[in-house]
Scaffold this motif. Structure first.
Motif, PDB file in Angstrom:
ATOM      1  N   SER A  76       0.882  -1.254   0.154  1.00 36.88           N
ATOM      2  CA  SER A  76       0.060  -0.099   0.199  1.00 36.88           C
ATOM      3  C   SER A  76       1.077   1.053  -0.321  1.00 36.88           C
ATOM      4  N   THR A  78       2.776   2.207  -2.014  1.00 35.39           N
ATOM      5  CA  THR A  78       2.900   3.054  -3.590  1.00 35.39           C
ATOM      6  C   THR A  78       1.147   2.847  -4.497  1.00 35.39           C
ATOM      7  N   ASP A  79       1.189   3.953  -5.192  1.00 29.75           N
ATOM      8  CA  ASP A  79      -0.149   4.025  -6.200  1.00 29.75           C
ATOM      9  C   ASP A  79      -0.052   3.039  -6.894  1.00 29.75           C
ATOM     10  N   GLU A  80       1.317   2.174  -7.856  1.00 27.92           N
ATOM     11  CA  GLU A  80       1.284   1.297  -8.554  1.00 27.92           C
ATOM     12  C   GLU A  80       0.897   0.420  -7.921  1.00 27.92           C
ATOM     13  N   CYS A  81      -0.369  -0.731  -9.059  1.00 25.83           N
ATOM     14  CA  CYS A  81      -1.206  -2.049  -8.573  1.00 25.83           C
ATOM     15  C   CYS A  81      -0.869  -2.968  -8.770  1.00 25.83           C
TER      16      CYS A  81
END
Length: 135
Positions: A76, A78-81
């Motif tokens: 959680s 990072t914005d990268e999923c």
């Protein structure tokens, strides 16, 4: 520190970083070092730089293999999923770093070659200490 044969890959990376930091501290005030010593150090760093492209390629392959063989997700922080996207970005950066390491090796090797034949006669204490100026 453990024997080099028993270190894991991350241990070697940590040891390399620590050795470079130690070198930086050891040479901070090395004003009396002769050019031959500097040349030898440049040669060692050139050899280190020459090994970096392979290390970066292997890290890239390790990430690619993890993507193929492991169930990956993102934390959680990072914005990268998408782990595949993150690995793709990392591999692009590693490829760029690989090219930069090749250039680094070229520059360090050139600096070594430029300094390899310098002979030091010791510390120059000024014009009054030159033997040809003495009566």
């Amino acid at each position: 520190m453990e024997d080099n044969d028993q270190l894991e890959a991350s241990g070697h990376a940590t040891a390399a970083r620590e050795h470079v930091y130690s070198f930086n501290r050891a040479t901070r005030w090395g004003r009396d070092q002769i050019p031959a010593q500097t040349s030898d150090e440049l040669a060692e760093f050139a050899d280190l730089a020459a090994a970096l492209p392979q290390a970066f390629s292997q890290l890239s392959s390790t990430l690619e293999q993890a993507l193929a063989d492991q169930a990956l997700s993102m934390d959680s922080m990072t914005d990268e999923c998408d782990p595949a996207m993150a690995i793709g970005v990392a591999r692009l950066h590693l490829e760029e770093a690989r090219g930069l390491a090749v250039d680094l090796h070229k520059h360090l090797n050139a600096a070594h070659n430029a300094t390899a034949h310098i002979i030091s006669q010791g510390v120059d204490d000024g014009p009054e200490s030159m033997p040809w100026d003495q009566p």
